[in-house]
Design a protein around this motif. Structure first.
Motif, PDB file in Angstrom:
ATOM      1  N   ALA A  12      41.559  82.454  74.701  1.00 33.65           N
ATOM      2  CA  ALA A  12      40.637  82.439  73.598  1.00 33.65           C
ATOM      3  C   ALA A  12      39.244  82.309  74.333  1.00 33.65           C
ATOM      4  O   ALA A  12      39.063  81.938  75.443  1.00 33.65           O
ATOM      5  CB  ALA A  12      40.655  81.148  72.833  1.00 33.65           C
ATOM      6  N   ASP A  13      38.301  82.864  73.567  1.00 34.85           N
ATOM      7  CA  ASP A  13      36.715  82.973  74.180  1.00 34.85           C
ATOM      8  C   ASP A  13      36.009  81.806  74.078  1.00 34.85           C
ATOM      9  O   ASP A  13      34.983  81.759  74.652  1.00 34.85           O
ATOM     10  CB  ASP A  13      36.354  84.290  73.578  1.00 34.85           C
ATOM     11  CG  ASP A  13      36.826  85.566  73.954  1.00 34.85           C
ATOM     12  OD1 ASP A  13      37.502  85.909  75.074  1.00 34.85           O
ATOM     13  OD2 ASP A  13      37.289  86.455  73.033  1.00 34.85           O
ATOM     14  N   ILE A  14      36.210  81.228  72.711  1.00 37.27           N
ATOM     15  CA  ILE A  14      35.346  80.307  72.287  1.00 37.27           C
ATOM     16  C   ILE A  14      36.212  79.264  71.534  1.00 37.27           C
ATOM     17  O   ILE A  14      37.134  79.629  70.705  1.00 37.27           O
ATOM     18  CB  ILE A  14      34.040  80.851  71.755  1.00 37.27           C
ATOM     19  CG1 ILE A  14      33.136  79.894  71.459  1.00 37.27           C
ATOM     20  CG2 ILE A  14      34.418  81.439  70.540  1.00 37.27           C
ATOM     21  CD1 ILE A  14      31.805  80.273  71.046  1.00 37.27           C
ATOM     22  N   TYR A  15      35.900  78.087  71.548  1.00 37.56           N
ATOM     23  CA  TYR A  15      36.479  76.925  70.768  1.00 37.56           C
ATOM     24  C   TYR A  15      34.991  76.283  69.948  1.00 37.56           C
ATOM     25  O   TYR A  15      34.484  75.390  70.790  1.00 37.56           O
ATOM     26  CB  TYR A  15      37.135  75.937  71.442  1.00 37.56           C
ATOM     27  CG  TYR A  15      37.485  74.566  70.557  1.00 37.56           C
ATOM     28  CD1 TYR A  15      37.571  74.383  69.306  1.00 37.56           C
ATOM     29  CD2 TYR A  15      37.759  73.374  71.425  1.00 37.56           C
ATOM     30  CE1 TYR A  15      38.095  73.434  68.595  1.00 37.56           C
ATOM     31  CE2 TYR A  15      38.058  72.477  70.762  1.00 37.56           C
ATOM     32  CZ  TYR A  15      38.321  72.561  69.514  1.00 37.56           C
ATOM     33  OH  TYR A  15      38.672  71.163  68.830  1.00 37.56           O
ATOM     34  N   PRO A  16      34.665  76.478  68.864  1.00 39.28           N
ATOM     35  CA  PRO A  16      33.541  75.741  68.309  1.00 39.28           C
ATOM     36  C   PRO A  16      33.912  74.607  67.374  1.00 39.28           C
ATOM     37  O   PRO A  16      34.787  74.748  66.493  1.00 39.28           O
ATOM     38  CB  PRO A  16      32.861  76.638  67.356  1.00 39.28           C
ATOM     39  CG  PRO A  16      33.581  77.958  67.503  1.00 39.28           C
ATOM     40  CD  PRO A  16      34.879  77.571  68.051  1.00 39.28           C
ATOM     41  N   ARG A  17      33.717  73.441  67.915  1.00 39.45           N
ATOM     42  CA  ARG A  17      34.426  72.110  67.113  1.00 39.45           C
ATOM     43  C   ARG A  17      33.126  71.529  66.304  1.00 39.45           C
ATOM     44  O   ARG A  17      32.271  70.920  66.623  1.00 39.45           O
ATOM     45  CB  ARG A  17      35.007  71.237  67.871  1.00 39.45           C
ATOM     46  CG  ARG A  17      35.553  69.995  67.235  1.00 39.45           C
ATOM     47  CD  ARG A  17      36.373  70.431  66.067  1.00 39.45           C
ATOM     48  NE  ARG A  17      37.135  69.599  65.564  1.00 39.45           N
ATOM     49  CZ  ARG A  17      38.163  69.038  65.510  1.00 39.45           C
ATOM     50  NH1 ARG A  17      39.259  69.628  66.291  1.00 39.45           N
ATOM     51  NH2 ARG A  17      38.637  67.944  64.718  1.00 39.45           N
ATOM     52  N   LEU A  18      32.985  71.948  64.985  1.00 38.43           N
ATOM     53  CA  LEU A  18      32.062  71.529  64.285  1.00 38.43           C
ATOM     54  C   LEU A  18      32.551  70.526  63.019  1.00 38.43           C
ATOM     55  O   LEU A  18      32.673  70.770  62.005  1.00 38.43           O
ATOM     56  CB  LEU A  18      31.358  72.724  63.458  1.00 38.43           C
ATOM     57  CG  LEU A  18      30.874  74.068  64.257  1.00 38.43           C
ATOM     58  CD1 LEU A  18      30.291  74.942  63.631  1.00 38.43           C
ATOM     59  CD2 LEU A  18      29.839  73.348  65.420  1.00 38.43           C
ATOM     60  N   GLY A  19      33.076  69.411  63.803  1.00 40.38           N
ATOM     61  CA  GLY A  19      33.743  68.583  62.759  1.00 40.38           C
ATOM     62  C   GLY A  19      33.954  67.375  63.783  1.00 40.38           C
ATOM     63  O   GLY A  19      33.877  67.346  64.955  1.00 40.38           O
TER      64      GLY A  19
END
Length: 256
Positions: A200-207
């Motif tokens: 994967a290129d990115i893991y945004p954790r907006l939680g």
């Protein structure tokens, strides 16, 4: 204990805890709920006991913060420079669903930074391990490969890993900045490890997450070369405040 020896010992310990969890995973088990409505099983407690006993034997001088012994006061914790950060079972919801995507997580935190981490996924037969002085690795069976993130341009198809159990509207809004997105759902701290291994290129954790959810995976991702920052671009750090909650964060292999 030198870093290579310590890393191997922590890998063995995480695997022992994983096997303790698997004996429960492979049978019928009860699910209870904490005050915050999060689920807990006897596997969480079994893995916790294995890890704490092992860490106390290996490094009796270092304190331990586990999700299952989180009632340690900030007054006491703020004195810590080095300590173990443990999530005996991350992805309890995945454990309950029996989809295999749960992990045992052990991280060594030094002055707010994860400098060693092991993520073991016992049902999948895979482990991720990293130490700052050594590197980051994925081990499956007898095969161990080094993980090194290759930075990718922030354009074209972007592979995004997100939570299987916690999707959010904020994530959907965040992803509008990319031309094309391939979304991969994954449970537990495996999300950070997917960025570390280039899946994967990115893991945004907006939680919401707690520090024990991320410490070990953070070590693996960062030591492999990914950037792990708050959404403001500051390094994600540990044990800096009373609350165990992390700010929203981004794990990225993309160029700025």
């Amino acid at each position: 204990m030198n870093p290579p020896e310590l890393l191997e010992n922590i890998l063995d310990l995480a695997r022992d805890a994983g096997q303790a969890a698997m004996t429960i995973y492979n049978k019928d088990f009860a699910v209870e709920y904490k005050d915050d409505k999060s689920p807990v099983t006897e596997a969480d407690l079994a893995a916790h006991k294995v890890i704490v006993a092992g860490l106390q034997a290996l490094t009796p001088e270092l304190p331990i913060l586990s999700e299952e012994n989180a009632g340690i006061s900030w007054q006491q914790r703020q004195q810590w420079q080095r300590y173990w950060l443990v999530d005996p079972i991350d992805g309890t919801k995945e454990f309950i669903k029996k989809n295999g995507e749960f992990t045992v997580n052990i991280a060594l935190i030094d002055k707010g930074e994860p400098v060693l981490g092991v993520v073991d996924a016992p049902a999948l037969g895979v482990s991720y391990l990293a130490a700052k002085e050594i590197g980051a690795f994925k081990q499956q069976g007898e095969e161990r490969i080094e993980l090194k993130v290759t930075a990718k341009q922030n354009q074209g198809l972007i592979r995004v890993v997100g939570s299987r159990s916690h999707p959010s509207e904020e994530l959907a809004q965040y992803l509008t900045q990319f031309d094309e997105v391939d979304m991969v759902a994954k449970g537990s701290s495996l999300k950070l490890c997917l960025v570390a291994e280039g899946e994967a290129d990115i893991y945004p954790r907006l939680g919401p997450t707690s520090q024990w959810d991320t410490g070990a995976g953070h070590a693996v991702a960062a030591i492999a070369g990914a950037r792990v920052t708050t959404i403001e671009g500051e390094p994600l750090r540990y044990n800096q405040k009373d609350s165990y909650l992390n700010p929203y964060f981004i794990v990225s292999a993309l160029n700025d």
